[in-house]
Design an enzyme around this catalytic site. Structure first.
Site, PDB file in Angstrom:
ATOM      1  N   ASP A  51      29.811  61.403  36.094  1.00 56.50           N
ATOM      2  CA  ASP A  51      28.653  62.292  36.012  1.00 56.50           C
ATOM      3  C   ASP A  51      29.112  63.730  36.184  1.00 56.50           C
ATOM      4  O   ASP A  51      29.593  64.124  37.244  1.00 56.50           O
ATOM      5  CB  ASP A  51      27.649  61.926  37.114  1.00 56.50           C
ATOM      6  CG  ASP A  51      26.435  62.842  37.094  1.00 56.50           C
ATOM      7  OD1 ASP A  51      25.507  62.568  36.318  1.00 56.50           O
ATOM      8  OD2 ASP A  51      26.415  63.828  37.864  1.00 56.50           O
ATOM      9  N   TYR A  56      28.706  72.557  36.042  1.00 58.58           N
ATOM     10  CA  TYR A  56      29.782  72.247  36.991  1.00 58.58           C
ATOM     11  C   TYR A  56      31.102  72.894  36.562  1.00 58.58           C
ATOM     12  O   TYR A  56      32.046  72.921  37.346  1.00 58.58           O
ATOM     13  CB  TYR A  56      29.990  70.737  37.117  1.00 58.58           C
ATOM     14  CG  TYR A  56      28.822  69.946  37.642  1.00 58.58           C
ATOM     15  CD1 TYR A  56      27.680  70.556  38.162  1.00 58.58           C
ATOM     16  CD2 TYR A  56      28.856  68.553  37.616  1.00 58.58           C
ATOM     17  CE1 TYR A  56      26.616  69.807  38.626  1.00 58.58           C
ATOM     18  CE2 TYR A  56      27.794  67.791  38.087  1.00 58.58           C
ATOM     19  CZ  TYR A  56      26.675  68.419  38.575  1.00 58.58           C
ATOM     20  OH  TYR A  56      25.625  67.656  39.033  1.00 58.58           O
ATOM     21  N   LYS A  81      24.918  67.204  31.509  1.00 53.54           N
ATOM     22  CA  LYS A  81      23.588  67.806  31.602  1.00 53.54           C
ATOM     23  C   LYS A  81      23.591  69.204  30.995  1.00 53.54           C
ATOM     24  O   LYS A  81      24.606  69.901  31.070  1.00 53.54           O
ATOM     25  CB  LYS A  81      23.154  67.907  33.074  1.00 53.54           C
ATOM     26  CG  LYS A  81      23.416  66.649  33.895  1.00 53.54           C
ATOM     27  CD  LYS A  81      23.127  66.876  35.363  1.00 53.54           C
ATOM     28  CE  LYS A  81      23.643  65.729  36.204  1.00 53.54           C
ATOM     29  NZ  LYS A  81      25.106  65.795  36.398  1.00 53.54           N
ATOM     30  N   HIS A 114      19.002  69.373  33.216  1.00 58.49           N
ATOM     31  CA  HIS A 114      19.479  69.497  34.591  1.00 58.49           C
ATOM     32  C   HIS A 114      18.404  69.993  35.564  1.00 58.49           C
ATOM     33  O   HIS A 114      18.345  69.544  36.707  1.00 58.49           O
ATOM     34  CB  HIS A 114      20.673  70.453  34.617  1.00 58.49           C
ATOM     35  CG  HIS A 114      21.573  70.270  35.790  1.00 58.49           C
ATOM     36  ND1 HIS A 114      22.897  70.669  35.784  1.00 58.49           N
ATOM     37  CD2 HIS A 114      21.366  69.737  37.022  1.00 58.49           C
ATOM     38  CE1 HIS A 114      23.459  70.376  36.947  1.00 58.49           C
ATOM     39  NE2 HIS A 114      22.544  69.831  37.717  1.00 58.49           N
TER      40      HIS A 114
END
Length: 287
Positions: A51, A56, A81, A114
């Site tokens: 994930d 990120y 996401k 997200h």
């Protein structure tokens, strides 16, 4: 022998019959320079569900680790996401292409919105089209309250198949299973170990339960989430911790122990996603 039999992994079916490994590996808050090595270690341990997210900044490293593993892409389940700064129809289509390139794959298994901010409906139309085009195998959302999830579901061609929300012993959201069952959607848990807050690893109730099964507090928490039918993503850069978090399929918590864990509910989330101040703060964060 199938991958399921080899890995001794539980799977959950989404509304389109896509099977998802119930235990995944999260890379949130792992620095990009550390991500590739962490994912490689996780693959060695046996994790196949990863994930990540546009926000990120480590999709590239996840993709490199998977590519260099030498294991067929089809054996992995990759979730990523789209961040709110890429919301909108064309912007989301572009963001997906960028994620595909970074992840070194021609499809994403699960693609999520997200945050519930900005032009959600145009973004969702893009996800629906990406799904129809086969570029993503399943679509869903993160951090949607039940009311916002309902609104999107009732006004979409394809209902969200997943909602990834905060779930841990201090913020259990124990009414959510029945709600999402109504929409044939699956829950995923972020922050399952409460980010180590409130001395969770020395909690006396969790320690007592762990001693009963010869398991650690983290293993008890992850098992508790699995038994609720929820997908979960523990995270660590330490291989011994990855192994510990992976070894949760050889025991089952009793109904009494499941009830004991309910006593830990505080009602206080790590992030109050419905707080206007939270929305203002993350709205300023772009990618």
């Amino acid at each position: 022998m199938s991958l399921k039999e080899v890995m001794n992994m539980d799977y959950i079916k989404l509304s389109n019959n896509l099977e998802v490994p119930q235990l995944g590996f999260g890379v949130f808050q792992i620095a990009p320079e550390d991500t590739k090595e962490a994912v490689k270690k996780a693959i060695e341990v046996g994790y196949r569900h990863f994930d990540t997210a546009q926000a990120y900044f480590n999709e590239t490293q996840v993709g490199e680790a998977i590519e260099e593993s030498g294991i067929d892409r089809e054996e992995f389940f990759i979730t990523t996401k789209v961040w709110h700064s890429s919301h909108g129809y064309e912007e989301t289509k572009k963001a997906c292409e960028e994620s595909l390139n970074k992840l070194k794959t021609d499809y994403i298994d699960l693609y999520l919105i997200h945050q519930n901010i900005g032009d959600i409906f145009a973004t969702w139309r893009a996800l629906e089209d990406l799904y129809d085009e086969g570029k993503v195998k399943a679509i869903g959302v993160c951090n949607f309250t039940p009311s916002r999830f309902t609104n999107l579901s009732l006004h979409s061609k394809i209902k969200p198949m997943v909602n990834q929300i905060e779930i841990n012993p201090f913020y259990q959201q124990d009414s959510q299973e029945k709600f999402y069952e109504k929409y044939d959607a699956v829950i995923e848990s972020w922050g399952p170990l409460a980010e180590g807050k409130n001395n969770i690893f020395s909690n006396p109730i969790l320690k007592e339960i762990g001693e009963k099964y010869d398991k650690t507090v983290a293993q008890v928490i992850l098992r508790w989430i699995l038994q609720r039918g929820i997908i979960v993503f523990p995270k660590s850069v330490k291989k011994e911790r990855m192994i510990e978090n992976f070894n949760i399929f050889d025991f089952e918590l009793s109904s009494e122990d499941m009830e004991k864990i309910k006593e830990l509910e505080t009602g206080n989330p790590i992030a109050n996603i419905d707080d206007p101040m939270f929305i203002e703060a993350i709205s300023k964060y772009g990618v």
